[in-house]
Design a protein around this motif. Structure first.
Motif, PDB file in Angstrom:
ATOM      1  N   ASN A  23       0.803  -1.214   0.000  1.00  9.48           N
ATOM      2  CA  ASN A  23       0.000   0.000   0.000  1.00  9.48           C
ATOM      3  C   ASN A  23       0.840   1.269   0.000  1.00  9.48           C
ATOM      4  O   ASN A  23       0.317   2.361   0.221  1.00  9.48           O
ATOM      5  N   CYS A  24       2.134   1.137  -0.239  1.00  7.27           N
ATOM      6  CA  CYS A  24       3.010   2.309  -0.202  1.00  7.27           C
ATOM      7  C   CYS A  24       3.184   2.881  -1.601  1.00  7.27           C
ATOM      8  O   CYS A  24       3.707   2.214  -2.497  1.00  7.27           O
ATOM      9  N   PHE A  25       2.729   4.078  -1.785  1.00  3.22           N
ATOM     10  CA  PHE A  25       2.942   4.761  -3.054  1.00  3.22           C
ATOM     11  C   PHE A  25       2.940   6.259  -2.802  1.00  3.22           C
ATOM     12  O   PHE A  25       2.392   6.745  -1.815  1.00  3.22           O
ATOM     13  N   ASN A  26       3.562   6.984  -3.697  1.00  2.00           N
ATOM     14  CA  ASN A  26       3.683   8.428  -3.571  1.00  2.00           C
ATOM     15  C   ASN A  26       2.672   9.089  -4.497  1.00  2.00           C
ATOM     16  O   ASN A  26       2.751   8.938  -5.716  1.00  2.00           O
ATOM     17  N   GLU A  27       1.721   9.813  -3.915  1.00  2.00           N
ATOM     18  CA  GLU A  27       0.677  10.463  -4.712  1.00  2.00           C
ATOM     19  C   GLU A  27       1.270  11.455  -5.703  1.00  2.00           C
ATOM     20  O   GLU A  27       0.797  11.592  -6.831  1.00  2.00           O
ATOM     21  N   ALA A  28       2.325  12.162  -5.273  1.00  2.00           N
ATOM     22  CA  ALA A  28       2.942  13.149  -6.158  1.00  2.00           C
ATOM     23  C   ALA A  28       3.561  12.470  -7.370  1.00  2.00           C
ATOM     24  O   ALA A  28       3.419  12.937  -8.504  1.00  2.00           O
ATOM     25  N   LEU A  29       4.255  11.345  -7.148  1.00  2.00           N
ATOM     26  CA  LEU A  29       4.856  10.625  -8.264  1.00  2.00           C
ATOM     27  C   LEU A  29       3.788  10.066  -9.194  1.00  2.00           C
ATOM     28  O   LEU A  29       3.966  10.019 -10.418  1.00  2.00           O
ATOM     29  N   LYS A  30       2.674   9.634  -8.617  1.00  2.00           N
ATOM     30  CA  LYS A  30       1.560   9.135  -9.423  1.00  2.00           C
ATOM     31  C   LYS A  30       1.016  10.244 -10.313  1.00  2.00           C
ATOM     32  O   LYS A  30       0.699  10.021 -11.494  1.00  2.00           O
ATOM     33  N   THR A  31       0.915  11.447  -9.758  1.00  2.00           N
ATOM     34  CA  THR A  31       0.444  12.592 -10.535  1.00  2.00           C
ATOM     35  C   THR A  31       1.411  12.918 -11.664  1.00  2.00           C
ATOM     36  O   THR A  31       0.994  13.154 -12.803  1.00  2.00           O
ATOM     37  N   LEU A  32       2.701  12.917 -11.368  1.00  2.61           N
ATOM     38  CA  LEU A  32       3.700  13.216 -12.386  1.00  2.61           C
ATOM     39  C   LEU A  32       3.679  12.181 -13.509  1.00  2.61           C
ATOM     40  O   LEU A  32       3.917  12.507 -14.676  1.00  2.61           O
ATOM     41  N   LYS A  33       3.391  10.963 -13.150  1.00  2.72           N
ATOM     42  CA  LYS A  33       3.381   9.881 -14.145  1.00  2.72           C
ATOM     43  C   LYS A  33       2.153   9.939 -15.047  1.00  2.72           C
ATOM     44  O   LYS A  33       2.249   9.679 -16.255  1.00  2.72           O
ATOM     45  N   ASN A  34       0.996  10.302 -14.471  1.00  2.53           N
ATOM     46  CA  ASN A  34      -0.262  10.168 -15.196  1.00  2.53           C
ATOM     47  C   ASN A  34      -0.844  11.461 -15.745  1.00  2.53           C
ATOM     48  O   ASN A  34      -1.848  11.418 -16.465  1.00  2.53           O
ATOM     49  N   CYS A  35      -0.264  12.598 -15.421  1.00  7.62           N
ATOM     50  CA  CYS A  35      -0.830  13.857 -15.904  1.00  7.62           C
ATOM     51  C   CYS A  35      -0.716  13.947 -17.427  1.00  7.62           C
ATOM     52  O   CYS A  35       0.219  13.404 -18.025  1.00  7.62           O
ATOM     53  N   PRO A  36      -1.666  14.609 -18.080  1.00  6.28           N
ATOM     54  CA  PRO A  36      -1.606  14.728 -19.547  1.00  6.28           C
ATOM     55  C   PRO A  36      -0.488  15.665 -19.992  1.00  6.28           C
ATOM     56  O   PRO A  36       0.053  16.434 -19.194  1.00  6.28           O
TER      57      PRO A  36
END
Length: 262
Positions: free
Chosen positions: A167-180
């Motif tokens: 369950n460990c993940f970084n929301e900021a990194l997820k945003t950077l990865k998935n943003c258009p």
């Protein structure tokens, strides 16, 4: 919370400077219809755009309110924000609690240890693994937990992105990865640039409005950088210009958050 669309300045309030100017915080050009008032920095806002921007600052972990207009970055006193944003009682409570919480994180970087619930500080911001001395002594073995997910540490270290708990993940990194990707209106021949970047100096997440030039001013660390190549503007502009492609091309999507070495 009450709907932001219901907010409107009282034109009869003589302490406000009502102006017939463009809302300079309406980055998405949503065209909020309420009257504009001038902030102490000189820029015009609507209650909705001001509230949205200040809430975003709080969600990004900020404890100060600063103007987002390019090249400004002046700080607004909270009493001014509270009045100009026309905050509801619920919003005022949220803003004040979050300001205090964010400030404590800046000046006292601590979290509650999941093992003993005592406050633990993190000395090394480049390592998510933190050792609790109390739990280590009590258990008779090294006890370390993840600063991000607060689970007992799993996997090798040091690491800045995550531990090996599921369950460990970084929301900021997820945003950077998935943003258009962004399509610049005034910068030609640039493609494949993410619409959200982490400031290369302090790591704060920033979104480009797609308008004006490719450079952006970070309100947190007060550093201007190029959104395309991620170099500070003074370096980028040695071989390029505000409205031309970067000589080094588009920097790839970020896979780590820069740590601010203050």
């Amino acid at each position: 919370m009450s709907s932001n669309t219901e907010k409107c300045f009282n034109r009869n309030d003589r302490t406000l400077t009502i102006v017939d100017e463009e809302d300079q915080l309406d980055f998405l050009c949503e065209g909020f219809s309420s009257p504009r008032a001038r902030m102490s920095c000189g820029h015009a806002v609507t209650p909705t755009s001001l509230t949205n921007w200040c809430r975003r600052l709080l969600e990004d972990g900020e404890s100060k309110f600063v103007c987002a207009v390019y090249g400004c970055g002046k700080e607004w006193p909270y009493v001014e924000v509270r009045k100009m944003a026309l905050l509801t009682p619920e919003e005022r409570d949220y803003f004040e609690r979050t300001v205090g919480l964010n400030a404590s994180k800046v000046y006292f970087d601590f979290k509650s240890c999941p093992g003993c619930k005592f406050s633990v500080t993190r000395k090394n911001e480049s390592n998510l693994s933190v050792r609790c001395q109390f739990c280590t002594a009590r258990k008779g073995r090294a006890y370390e937990f993840c600063w991000q997910c607060l689970g007992e540490w799993k996997g090798p270290q040091p690491r800045t992105d995550r531990c090996e708990n599921d369950n460990c993940f970084n929301e900021a990194l997820k945003t950077l990865k998935n943003c258009p990707d962004i399509v610049f209106e005034s910068v030609k021949d640039v493609s494949g640039c993410p619409s959200i970047r982490a400031c290369p100096t302090c790591g704060s997440l920033l979104e480009h409005s797609s308008k004006k030039c490719k450079n952006i001013f970070c309100p947190r660390c007060k550093v201007e950088f190029c959104f395309v190549c991620l170099k500070v503007s003074t370096e980028c502009l040695k071989t390029s210009s505000h409205f031309k492609p970067c000589s080094s091309g588009v920097a790839p999507r970020q896979t780590s958050i820069p740590v601010w070495q203050r």
